[in-house]
Each structure stands twice: as structure tokens, then as C-alpha cells.
Design an enzyme around this catalytic site. Structure first.
Site, PDB file in Angstrom:
ATOM      1  N   HIS A 122       0.924  -1.158  -0.028  1.00 47.36           N
ATOM      2  CA  HIS A 122       0.022  -0.036  -0.182  1.00 47.36           C
ATOM      3  C   HIS A 122       0.959   1.429   0.076  1.00 47.36           C
ATOM      4  CE1 HIS A 122      -2.647   2.983   1.921  1.00 47.36           C
ATOM      5  NE2 HIS A 122      -3.868   2.265   1.462  1.00 47.36           N
ATOM      6  N   ASP A 199       3.690  -4.508   7.722  1.00 48.32           N
ATOM      7  CA  ASP A 199       2.346  -3.584   7.719  1.00 48.32           C
ATOM      8  C   ASP A 199       0.835  -4.639   7.835  1.00 48.32           C
ATOM      9  OD1 ASP A 199      -0.033  -2.512   6.970  1.00 48.32           O
ATOM     10  OD2 ASP A 199       0.722  -1.620   5.136  1.00 48.32           O
ATOM     11  N   GLN A 202      -4.073  -5.001   7.065  1.00 43.04           N
ATOM     12  CA  GLN A 202      -5.210  -5.863   6.633  1.00 43.04           C
ATOM     13  C   GLN A 202      -4.943  -7.201   7.408  1.00 43.04           C
ATOM     14  OE1 GLN A 202      -7.702  -5.059   4.567  1.00 43.04           O
ATOM     15  NE2 GLN A 202      -7.000  -3.141   3.869  1.00 43.04           N
ATOM     16  N   LYS A 225     -10.130  -0.266  10.513  1.00 41.44           N
ATOM     17  CA  LYS A 225     -10.137  -1.517   9.726  1.00 41.44           C
ATOM     18  C   LYS A 225     -10.431  -2.503  10.687  1.00 41.44           C
ATOM     19  CE  LYS A 225      -6.903  -0.139   6.432  1.00 41.44           C
ATOM     20  NZ  LYS A 225      -7.694   0.276   4.974  1.00 41.44           N
ATOM     21  N   CYS A 364      -4.759   2.552  -3.800  1.00 40.56           N
ATOM     22  CA  CYS A 364      -3.272   3.081  -2.840  1.00 40.56           C
ATOM     23  C   CYS A 364      -2.336   2.096  -3.296  1.00 40.56           C
ATOM     24  CB  CYS A 364      -3.637   3.634  -1.640  1.00 40.56           C
ATOM     25  SG  CYS A 364      -4.625   4.874  -1.075  1.00 40.56           S
TER      26      CYS A 364
HETATM   27  N1  PLP Z   1      -1.475  -0.742   4.656  1.00 38.40           N
HETATM   28  C1  PLP Z   1      -2.497  -1.364   4.149  1.00 38.40           C
HETATM   29  C2  PLP Z   1      -2.330  -2.735   3.528  1.00 38.40           C
HETATM   30  C3  PLP Z   1      -3.867  -0.732   3.929  1.00 38.40           C
HETATM   31  O1  PLP Z   1      -4.897  -1.435   3.376  1.00 38.40           O
HETATM   32  C4  PLP Z   1      -4.108   0.529   4.545  1.00 38.40           C
HETATM   33  C5  PLP Z   1      -5.479   1.273   4.247  1.00 38.40           C
HETATM   34  O2  PLP Z   1      -6.168   0.709   3.316  1.00 38.40           O
HETATM   35  C6  PLP Z   1      -3.010   1.337   4.888  1.00 38.40           C
HETATM   36  C7  PLP Z   1      -1.511   0.604   5.031  1.00 38.40           C
HETATM   37  C8  PLP Z   1      -3.002   2.684   5.561  1.00 38.40           C
HETATM   38  O3  PLP Z   1      -3.960   2.764   6.473  1.00 38.40           O
HETATM   39  P1  PLP Z   1      -4.474   3.973   7.079  1.00 38.40           P
HETATM   40  O4  PLP Z   1      -4.771   4.849   5.919  1.00 38.40           O
HETATM   41  O5  PLP Z   1      -5.408   3.871   8.097  1.00 38.40           O
HETATM   42  O6  PLP Z   1      -3.398   4.698   7.822  1.00 38.40           O
END
Ligand code: PLP
Length: 406
Positions: A122, A199, A202, A225, A364
């Protein structure tokens, strides 16, 4: 077995209609809905228990501080961290990874050093490293997924060279649902003295997570999430790495003493929590984690695996639909395009008319989109409260899309 109807009853929004149809909410990868326990905790946090936290000497400040600080232990328990002091609160994964980039990576990296990433990260786990590329001359080394969307851990391990200073990798792709064997990657990286950032945005939603078992140095989660409030989140940091970090944001509770020419800092983890935090958001996150731990992440995972198998079977039965990503054991996240070239935005709009919420766009994850040779997909991402009937509703909606757009 998960009692899905009972769980659905805990989420007030799931009984509403959208466009005259019962809501089928399949945009959980972007953000999950909130159970009443979270909504109540947030309401109570503002209506009855609100004051700023830490250093207050009055009743409400002490109450809010106790409630807020108790969440550190809940996050530690949820991730099986060895101690609550290994948890730093933040606003979500984006904030968490940016903090590691500034606090830990920037002071110890120089031109030519390498960061290993997978192509399915992401942007939150790409852009902070681009900053280091632009500002320090750090090199980003990309590891690609195979045709099924699987990521071979050995390919990541092979990409680690003498100049690698960090592996930054997702545990579950937000586009493909691919699960990554971060434990194998971490133990091989550690043999080469390379720290690993995972990360977990998810992954933590779909499966039990044990940061001690993974062995990783950093593990980022995001509250919204996890059925908690937006603006809540946390990152697990191994104590050895925390000791190496310089504060990134300054002000508020991260200090011990400030003089005209000197400053001393609070002890970690508060050394890395500047300014008034998301007090009620964090308390709401605590309520969400209690809720998840009461149900059991293993039960949630089993329900979602069954849902994933059913959705895979139904969606792959549509010969005009391309489902991106078939990695074995994937999470219930389906990115789709239609053979006729219909735009994912149009798919999403037609589904919305039937009360079905999916996301369309690049999610993203532009390097992954480029790797797959598409500019956008329509994504259906499932949660613990989704049902097989909702998979059927999605398939019926997609059939209508094919009739109108195919
Ligand atoms: N990493 C992953 C795999 C995500 O799916 C997301 C959000 O869609 C993020 C990072 C970023 O999360 P946040 O926007 O809550 O900081």
C-alpha cells in the site's frame, strides 16, 4: 462456529437500507463498520468521561487517562506483544510507518542503502521510503508477485543484500488478499541483521497475529479497519529498535523537561507520542479489540476462510470476470475487472444502486496496478459480518453489470 446473525445484530448500520435495498457492505478493506460497543464507548468517552489525559490531577483526567492507558495492554494482548510498553499509539498505519521512517530509518541510512519492498505494498508502506530515496539516496528494491498474486518468501530473502537496511512488507495485500509468510522472511532477514517492518493493517483484521512468533521489529495496525474509530491506531516496536529511535514529533507528553538550551525526553513509548492524542478514538479502539478478542480471531478467520472459498468459487464461475489474485490461502479480498473493459467506477456505481458497497480505483497500490497491467479494479472486501447471501447478491449485481456494460 461464528454466530454471524448475532454479530450482525451488534452493528446498527447493517440493518439500514441504501438506495432502497438492504445494505451489502463489501468495502471493509477501506474501513470496517462499528459495533455498538465501540459506538457506546465513544459516546460515553465524550458524554461522561472526557478530559485531557496524563498529568491531570482531577477526577475526569485521571479517569480518561486510566481508560486510555488500559488500551495499551489490550493492543499488546491482541498482538501478543511481550509488554504494553512495546506499543506506541498513533492515528493509524500511515502515521506508524511514517514515524518509523523518520524516527528509526532516517538517522541510520545513507545513500546507496537499500530497503526491500514487495510490489503489492500500500502507498502507506511505499511513500515514506520514497521520501528517504529522494532525501538520502536510499535505493528501493522491489520484489514481484507471481501470476497467481503469491509472494515467494525466498524471493524477498534473495533480495536482501549487504546494503539492505530494512525489509518493509505487508502481511496481507489490500488488493489481492495474498497472505505473506512474514515469519520466514523475518527469521532469514535477522540472520543477515536486517530488521523487518510488517504492515499489518489488513492481516490483523482477518487472522490471529502473534508478533513474538513472527519475530518482526515493527508491526503496524490501524484502528478503523479493526472495527474501531478512525484516527486510532498503534505500532508494535521491539524494545531494541525503540531504544534506537529518535523522536519524530515534538511537544506534549513526549518530554520530561524543557529548558531554554536543554531538553530531556519522556521514557518510551510516550517519548514517541507527541501532543494531545486521539483519546476517545483510542478508548474506542480498546472496545473494538475487546470485542474481537471475546469472539476470537481464530473463529473470525475460519468464518472468513469459508466465505472466501465460496466467493472464489462463485466469482471464478463468471467467465467474463477477471479476479486478480488466486494465491492459496488468501484473505477474502477480491479485485475484479470485466473482460469487456467496463470501467470499475461504472461497476461500483451499478452495484451501489443495489445497495452493494465496493471500492473502485487503484486502492493506493499503484506499483501493483502497473505490475498487473491495469489502472483500476473494483474491489469487494469481506469482513466477519458478511454472509454467503451477500456473496450471492454481489454475483447477481455483477451479472447485471455484465448485461449493461459487457
Ligand atoms: N496498509 C494497508 C495494507 C492498507 O490497506 C491501508 C489502508 O487501506 C494502509 C496501510 C493505510 O492505513 P491508514 O490509512 O489507516 O493509515
Amino acid at each position: 462456529m461464528l454466530d454471524v446473525e448475532k454479530i450482525r445484530a451488534d452493528f446498527p448500520i447493517l440493518s439500514r437500507e441504501v438506495n432502497g435495498k438492504p445494505l451489502v457492505y463489501l468495502d471493509n478493506g477501506a474501513s470496517a463498520q462499528k459495533p455498538s460497543v465501540v459506538i457506546d464507548a465513544v459516546t460515553r468517552g465524550y458524554a461522561e468521561e472526557y478530559a485531557n489525559v496524563h498529568r491531570g490531577l482531577h477526577y475526569l483526567s485521571n479517569l480518561a487517562t486510566d481508560k486510555y492507558e488500559a488500551v495499551r495492554g489490550k493492543v499488546a494482548q491482541f498482538l501478543n506483544a511481550a509488554h504494553e510498553d512495546h506499543i506506541v499509539f498513533n492515528t493509524g498505519t500511515t502515521m506508524g510507518i511514517n514515524m518509523i521512517a523518520y524516527s528509526w530509518a532516517m538517522p541510520r541510512m545513507q545513500a546507496g542503502d537499500e530497503i526491500v519492498l514487495s510490489v503489492m505494498e500500500h502507498h502507506a508502506n511505499i511513500v515514506p521510503w520514497h521520501f528517504l530515496r529522494e532525501r538520502l539516496g536510499v535505493v528501493l528494491k522491489w520484489v514481484e508477485t507471481d501470476a497467481t498474486g503469491a509472494l515467494d518468501p525466498q524471493k524477498v530473502i534473495d533480495a536482501i543484500g549487504p546494503k539492505t537496511k530494512l525489509v518493509a512488507i505487508t502481511q496481507v495485500s489490500n488488493v489481492l488478499g495474498t497472505k505473506v509468510d512474514v515469519k520466514t522472511i523475518t527469521s532469514a532477514a535477522h540472520e543477515k541483521d536486517v530488521p523487518v517492518l510488517v504492515d499489518g493493517s489488513q492481516a490483523a483484521v482477518h487472522m490471529p497475529v502473534d508478533v513474538q512468533d513472527i519475530g518482526c521489529d515493527f508491526y503496524a495496525i490501524t484502528g478503523h479497519k479493526l472495527y474501531g474509530p478512525s484516527g486510532s491506531g498503534a505500532i508494535y516496536i521491539k524494545p531494541e529498535r525503540m531504544a534506537e529511535m529518535r523522536p519524530f514529533l515534538g511537544g506534549g507528553d513526549m518530554i520530561n523537561e524543557v529548558g531554554r538550551d536543554v531538553i530531556t525526553y519522556n521514557t518510551p513509548p510516550m517519548k514517541f507520542e507527541a501532543g494531545t492524542p486521539g483519546i476517545v478514538q483510542t478508548i474506542g479502539l480498546g472496545a473494538a479489540l475487546d470485542y474481537l478478542m471475546d469472539i476470537g480471531m481464530d473463529k473470525i478467520a475460519a468464518h472468513e476462510d469459508a466465505l472466501c472459498a465460496y466467493a472464489s468459487e462463485r466469482l471464478t464461475g463468471l467467465n467474463w470476470l477477471n479476479v486478480q489474485g488466486h494465491a492459496p490461502g488468501k484473505a477474502a479480498i477480491f479485485s475484479m475487472t470485466m473482460s469487456g473493459g467496463a470501467h470499475p467506477h461504472d461497476i461500483s456505481t451499478i452495484l451501489d444502486k443495489r445497495g452493494i458497497a465496493v471500492r473502485a480505483g487503484h486502492h493506493c497500490a499503484q506499483p501493483l496496478m502497473a505490475h498487473m497491467g491495469v489502472s483500476a479494479t473494483a474491489r469487494a472486501s469481506f469482513a466477519m459480518y458478511n454472509t454467503k447471501d451477500e456473496v450471492d447478491a454481489l454475483v447477481d449485481g455483477l451479472e447485471l453489470c455484465n448485461k449493461l456494460l459487457g
